[in-house]
Design a protein around this motif. Structure first.
Motif, PDB file in Angstrom:
ATOM      1  N   UNK A   1       2.325  19.712 -20.440  1.00  0.00           N
ATOM      2  CA  UNK A   1       3.278  18.951 -19.636  1.00  0.00           C
ATOM      3  C   UNK A   1       3.022  19.193 -18.154  1.00  0.00           C
ATOM      4  N   UNK A   2       3.260  18.162 -17.348  1.00  0.00           N
ATOM      5  CA  UNK A   2       3.266  18.355 -15.908  1.00  0.00           C
ATOM      6  C   UNK A   2       4.512  17.688 -15.328  1.00  0.00           C
ATOM      7  N   UNK A   3       4.973  18.248 -14.226  1.00  0.00           N
ATOM      8  CA  UNK A   3       6.151  17.773 -13.519  1.00  0.00           C
ATOM      9  C   UNK A   3       5.738  17.559 -12.068  1.00  0.00           C
ATOM     10  N   UNK A   4       6.246  16.487 -11.460  1.00  0.00           N
ATOM     11  CA  UNK A   4       5.788  16.139 -10.116  1.00  0.00           C
ATOM     12  C   UNK A   4       6.971  15.735  -9.256  1.00  0.00           C
ATOM     13  N   UNK A   5       6.935  16.134  -7.984  1.00  0.00           N
ATOM     14  CA  UNK A   5       7.882  15.683  -6.968  1.00  0.00           C
ATOM     15  C   UNK A   5       7.068  15.398  -5.707  1.00  0.00           C
ATOM     16  N   UNK A   6       7.599  14.562  -4.822  1.00  0.00           N
ATOM     17  CA  UNK A   6       6.871  14.305  -3.583  1.00  0.00           C
ATOM     18  C   UNK A   6       7.398  13.119  -2.814  1.00  0.00           C
TER      19      UNK A   6
ATOM     20  N   UNK B   1       9.670   6.640   1.038  1.00  0.00           N
ATOM     21  CA  UNK B   1      10.195   6.552  -0.317  1.00  0.00           C
ATOM     22  C   UNK B   1       9.924   7.875  -1.014  1.00  0.00           C
ATOM     23  N   UNK B   2      10.666   8.163  -2.047  1.00  0.00           N
ATOM     24  CA  UNK B   2      10.513   9.429  -2.754  1.00  0.00           C
ATOM     25  C   UNK B   2       9.920   9.239  -4.135  1.00  0.00           C
ATOM     26  N   UNK B   3       9.184  10.216  -4.567  1.00  0.00           N
ATOM     27  CA  UNK B   3       8.823  10.367  -5.965  1.00  0.00           C
ATOM     28  C   UNK B   3       9.821  11.399  -6.476  1.00  0.00           C
ATOM     29  N   UNK B   4      10.948  10.924  -6.958  1.00  0.00           N
ATOM     30  CA  UNK B   4      12.068  11.797  -7.282  1.00  0.00           C
ATOM     31  C   UNK B   4      11.681  12.822  -8.335  1.00  0.00           C
ATOM     32  N   UNK B   5      11.096  12.347  -9.428  1.00  0.00           N
ATOM     33  CA  UNK B   5      10.723  13.284 -10.498  1.00  0.00           C
ATOM     34  C   UNK B   5       9.791  12.567 -11.477  1.00  0.00           C
TER      35      UNK B   5
ATOM     36  N   UNK C   1       0.879  -1.159   0.000  1.00  0.00           N
ATOM     37  CA  UNK C   1       0.000   0.000   0.000  1.00  0.00           C
ATOM     38  C   UNK C   1       0.915   1.208   0.000  1.00  0.00           C
ATOM     39  N   UNK C   2       0.731   2.081  -0.939  1.00  0.00           N
ATOM     40  CA  UNK C   2       1.651   3.183  -1.146  1.00  0.00           C
ATOM     41  C   UNK C   2       0.867   4.488  -1.166  1.00  0.00           C
ATOM     42  N   UNK C   3       1.237   5.434  -0.342  1.00  0.00           N
ATOM     43  CA  UNK C   3       0.594   6.756  -0.319  1.00  0.00           C
ATOM     44  C   UNK C   3       1.423   7.721  -1.161  1.00  0.00           C
ATOM     45  N   UNK C   4       0.765   8.774  -1.646  1.00  0.00           N
ATOM     46  CA  UNK C   4       1.486   9.808  -2.415  1.00  0.00           C
ATOM     47  C   UNK C   4       1.067  11.171  -1.896  1.00  0.00           C
ATOM     48  N   UNK C   5       2.055  11.974  -1.559  1.00  0.00           N
ATOM     49  CA  UNK C   5       1.840  13.370  -1.186  1.00  0.00           C
ATOM     50  C   UNK C   5       2.879  14.156  -1.960  1.00  0.00           C
ATOM     51  N   UNK C   6       2.430  15.102  -2.784  1.00  0.00           N
ATOM     52  CA  UNK C   6       3.397  15.808  -3.595  1.00  0.00           C
ATOM     53  C   UNK C   6       2.861  17.079  -4.203  1.00  0.00           C
ATOM     54  N   UNK C   7       3.712  17.679  -4.997  1.00  0.00           N
ATOM     55  CA  UNK C   7       3.376  18.909  -5.708  1.00  0.00           C
ATOM     56  C   UNK C   7       3.522  18.660  -7.197  1.00  0.00           C
ATOM     57  N   UNK C   8       2.638  19.252  -7.947  1.00  0.00           N
ATOM     58  CA  UNK C   8       2.640  19.136  -9.396  1.00  0.00           C
ATOM     59  C   UNK C   8       2.722  20.522 -10.008  1.00  0.00           C
TER      60      UNK C   8
END
Length: 177
Positions: free
Chosen positions: A140-145, A167-171, A125-132
Motif C-alpha cells: 500500500x502507498x498513501x500520498x498527500x501534496x 489545488x490539493x491532493x488531499x489523500x 496542465x497540472x503539477x504534482x509535488x507531494x510525499x508518499x
C-alpha cells in the motif's frame, strides 16, 4: 603433520569467519511495478481512480507514469496522463509530476466555458509535488501534496491574466502489485 596443521587452520578460519560462507543479504524493501489507486483531489480535481507503472528504478530514484479518470454523474468527465519521478528512501518518497488533464462537461450543466452546443472542453496542465508513504510490506502507498493547475485551452481564447490555481491532493490510497 604439515597437512594436518594446514587443514586444521583452514577449517578453523572457515568456522570462525562464517561470513565467507554467507550469501549476500537481499534487498529488504520489496518493489512492485504496478499500482491502482483512489485519490481525493489531485489532477482530476474532485476524485480519481488511476493506474500507475514504474518504468525505471534504482535504490533512490523511480521514473513513473500514471493515468486516471473521474466521472461525476451530472455529466462531467475528467481524464489525465502524468509522467513523474519519485526520490525514495525506503518507506518514504518525495514525488514530482506533471499531468495533462482533459475536462469535458455535457450541455445541460450550463458551463461558463461552453461551446455553441452548450458543452465545455477544457485542457489543464497540472503539477504534482507531494510525499508518499509506503506500508511496511510495500503493498500500500498513501500520498498527500499540492497539485497546482493552469488552463491551457478552453472553448474561448485564454485571457492574458491566466494564472496558476492552487489545488490539493488531499489523500490517496493505492494498492501495489
Amino acid at each position: 603433520m604439515f597437512y594436518k596443521t594446514l587443514f586444521f587452520n583452514i577449517f578453523t578460519a572457515c568456522f570462525i569467519c562464517t561470513s565467507c560462507l554467507a550469501q549476500q543479504k537481499p534487498d529488504s524493501v520489496r518493489h512492485y511495478n504496478n499500482a491502482v489507486y483512489l485519490e481525493l483531489g489531485g489532477p482530476a480535481l474532485v476524485y480519481s481512480v488511476g493506474y500507475e507503472r514504474i518504468w525505471y528504478r534504482n535504490n533512490w530514484f523511480s521514473a513513473i507514469s500514471s493515468a486516471g479518470f473521474s466521472f461525476i454523474p451530472d455529466g462531467i468527465q475528467i481524464g489525465y496522463v502524468e509522467p513523474g519521478v519519485l526520490f525514495r528512501d525506503k518507506n518514504l518518497a518525495f514525488e514530482i509530476g506533471v499531468a495533462l488533464v482533459s475536462y469535458k462537461e455535457n450541455p445541460h450543466n450550463g458551463s461558463q466555458f461552453s461551446t455553441p452546443d452548450g458543452s465545455a472542453k477544457v485542457l489543464y496542465l497540472n503539477a504534482r509535488v507531494g510525499a508518499r508513504f509506503f506500508s511496511k510490506n510495500q503493498h500500500f502507498h498513501y500520498r498527500i501534496g499540492l497539485t497546482p493547475f493552469m488552463e491551457l485551452s478552453n472553448n474561448e481564447p485564454l485571457s492574458r491574466d491566466n494564472r496558476p490555481h492552487l489545488w490539493l491532493n488531499v489523500f490517496t490510497v493505492g494498492y501495489r502489485f
